[in-house]
Design an enzyme around this catalytic site. Sequence first.
Site, PDB file in Angstrom:
ATOM      1  N   GLY A  18       0.837  -1.204   0.000  1.00  0.00           N
ATOM      2  CA  GLY A  18       0.000   0.000   0.000  1.00  0.00           C
ATOM      3  C   GLY A  18       0.870   1.251   0.000  1.00  0.00           C
ATOM      4  N   ASP A  19       0.197   2.406  -0.107  1.00  0.00           N
ATOM      5  CA  ASP A  19       0.893   3.700  -0.091  1.00  0.00           C
ATOM      6  C   ASP A  19       1.896   3.842  -1.234  1.00  0.00           C
ATOM      7  OD1 ASP A  19      -0.490   4.411   2.279  1.00  0.00           O
ATOM      8  OD2 ASP A  19       0.874   3.115   3.393  1.00  0.00           O
ATOM      9  N   GLU A  20       1.590   3.216  -2.352  1.00  0.00           N
ATOM     10  CA  GLU A  20       2.488   3.322  -3.509  1.00  0.00           C
ATOM     11  C   GLU A  20       2.222   4.594  -4.306  1.00  0.00           C
ATOM     12  OE1 GLU A  20       0.356   0.708  -3.208  1.00  0.00           O
ATOM     13  OE2 GLU A  20       1.567  -1.067  -2.754  1.00  0.00           O
ATOM     14  N   GLY A  21       1.101   5.253  -4.039  1.00  0.00           N
ATOM     15  CA  GLY A  21       0.757   6.455  -4.804  1.00  0.00           C
ATOM     16  C   GLY A  21      -0.344   6.194  -5.832  1.00  0.00           C
ATOM     17  N   HIS A  75      -6.278   7.137   0.023  1.00  0.00           N
ATOM     18  CA  HIS A  75      -5.612   7.495  -1.221  1.00  0.00           C
ATOM     19  C   HIS A  75      -5.461   9.006  -1.222  1.00  0.00           C
ATOM     20  CE1 HIS A  75      -6.795   3.572  -3.484  1.00  0.00           C
ATOM     21  NE2 HIS A  75      -5.960   3.387  -2.490  1.00  0.00           N
ATOM     22  N   THR A 111      -4.390  -7.373   5.602  1.00  0.00           N
ATOM     23  CA  THR A 111      -5.694  -6.777   5.794  1.00  0.00           C
ATOM     24  C   THR A 111      -6.775  -7.872   5.717  1.00  0.00           C
ATOM     25  OG1 THR A 111      -7.072  -4.900   5.139  1.00  0.00           O
ATOM     26  CG2 THR A 111      -6.081  -6.179   3.346  1.00  0.00           C
ATOM     27  N   ASP A 166      11.677  10.913  -7.808  1.00  0.00           N
ATOM     28  CA  ASP A 166      12.411  12.124  -7.411  1.00  0.00           C
ATOM     29  C   ASP A 166      12.907  12.055  -5.971  1.00  0.00           C
ATOM     30  OD1 ASP A 166       9.490  12.263  -6.977  1.00  0.00           O
ATOM     31  OD2 ASP A 166      10.021  14.065  -5.855  1.00  0.00           O
TER      32      ASP A 166
HETATM   33  P1  IMP Z   1      -6.490  -3.263   8.480  1.00  0.00           P
HETATM   34  O1  IMP Z   1      -6.649  -3.324   6.993  1.00  0.00           O
HETATM   35  O2  IMP Z   1      -6.911  -1.945   9.048  1.00  0.00           O
HETATM   36  O3  IMP Z   1      -7.105  -4.431   9.165  1.00  0.00           O
HETATM   37  O4  IMP Z   1      -4.922  -3.357   8.767  1.00  0.00           O
HETATM   38  C1  IMP Z   1      -4.156  -4.543   8.546  1.00  0.00           C
HETATM   39  C2  IMP Z   1      -2.719  -4.227   8.133  1.00  0.00           C
HETATM   40  O5  IMP Z   1      -2.719  -3.625   6.843  1.00  0.00           O
HETATM   41  C3  IMP Z   1      -1.987  -3.219   9.025  1.00  0.00           C
HETATM   42  O6  IMP Z   1      -0.606  -3.540   9.015  1.00  0.00           O
HETATM   43  C4  IMP Z   1      -2.203  -1.880   8.331  1.00  0.00           C
HETATM   44  O7  IMP Z   1      -1.209  -0.942   8.656  1.00  0.00           O
HETATM   45  C5  IMP Z   1      -2.128  -2.310   6.876  1.00  0.00           C
HETATM   46  N1  IMP Z   1      -2.927  -1.462   5.993  1.00  0.00           N
HETATM   47  C6  IMP Z   1      -4.263  -1.523   5.805  1.00  0.00           C
HETATM   48  N2  IMP Z   1      -4.658  -0.634   4.905  1.00  0.00           N
HETATM   49  C7  IMP Z   1      -3.564   0.012   4.476  1.00  0.00           C
HETATM   50  C8  IMP Z   1      -3.334   1.041   3.513  1.00  0.00           C
HETATM   51  O8  IMP Z   1      -4.247   1.552   2.853  1.00  0.00           O
HETATM   52  N3  IMP Z   1      -2.041   1.443   3.362  1.00  0.00           N
HETATM   53  C9  IMP Z   1      -1.018   0.890   4.055  1.00  0.00           C
HETATM   54  N4  IMP Z   1      -1.183  -0.068   4.969  1.00  0.00           N
HETATM   55  C10 IMP Z   1      -2.444  -0.510   5.182  1.00  0.00           C
HETATM   56 MG    MG Z   2      -2.318   5.530   1.477  1.00  0.00          MG
END
Ligand code: IMP
Ligand code: MG
Length: 335
Positions: free
Chosen positions: A12-15, A42, A190, A281
């Site tokens: 996640g958090d790739e942009g 997002h 998740t 960048d």
């Molecule tokens: P949950 O999805 O809230 O149950 O979280 C489970 C795991 O996934 C945890 O380690 C969260 O930090 C991670 N996680 C869930 N959603 C995101 C996201 O959108 N970005 C980054 N990490 C996420």
């Molecule tokens: Mg994010």
Amino acid sequence: MPCTVVVGGFWGDEGKGKIISYLALKDNIDICARAGSVNAAHTVIHEGKALKLHMIPSGFVNKNCRLLLGAGVNIHVPQLMKEIKETNVGDRLGIDPQCSIIEEKHSIQDKTSAHLKGVIGTTGWGVGPAIEERVRRTAKLAKDIAELKPYLTDVAMEVNNAIDKGKNVLLEGTQGLYLSLYHGTYPYVTGRDTTASAVCSEIGVGPKKVDNVLIVFKAYVTRVGAGPLPNELPREEIIKRGWLEISGTGRERRAAPFNYELARRAVIINSATEAAVTKLDVIFPKCRSAKNYEELPAEAKSFIERIEAEIRIPVTLIGVGPGPFQIIDRRKSLI
Ligand code: IMP
Ligand code: MG
């Protein structure tokens, strides 16, 4: 374009938000349908403001784009209402009657559970407990909620009809492959599958209707919450490299260098046809001024070429700055 699925390739958090908002404007997307749930968010920069969207599809930046939430989505009603106001998209939002509802009790369970919050480090929104409730078949659905009535629509049929008419449809995935309940680093994952197939399934689109799968990677890997992160860097090194990020839930993201092996595996499991690499960048600051691929510094180009050689699909979009148009778009020359 016709039907493109966008997914995350790491944790996640790739942009994805930035890439999707760019595509929505550039390719004139007709429909942006979101899968997944609230989770981290997002980020979309719109009219100079950074918006953190947990529910509204990132394609909202294009005012002609219809916005849909597929049946697999779990809705946090107060957060959705807040975002409808913020983005002013009430007249073009559609919600599937079978979306399930995250209730207050689910958020409380998520935030107070020694396992979920303490061991796994969830985002605390209550997504996992809401999915449990759905699996027990006792969940409240969108069709049961008075506030959601004006938005109800058969999302699966809308999306399929649009694809059949040749409209530009984008299916927005959330999180990343390694947070997948099936293919990720279980139990540190998740509550849902995060693959392109799952995105299609949550929205109601069959596997033969998709033309492109765009996988988004960041130029380095980050992870928030517990669980393995191969080649994780010590915090001082993360700071030294300028990679320290704070997540939407206020936590510092752990970080590691780009992982070619995991990227290749993510490409295979998602049947990705093209890739985006964001935040180039941050690794090579000189990239910021580049308007096309040729203008990138040599070391940045060799990094992109190494990625392409390892993952065996073209890197078509390259993020070189935070702005929505700070993207080098190589699609015309590569596809
Ligand atoms: P949950 O999805 O809230 O149950 O979280 C489970 C795991 O996934 C945890 O380690 C969260 O930090 C991670 N996680 C869930 N959603 C995101 C996201 O959108 N970005 C980054 N990490 C996420
Ligand atoms: Mg994010």
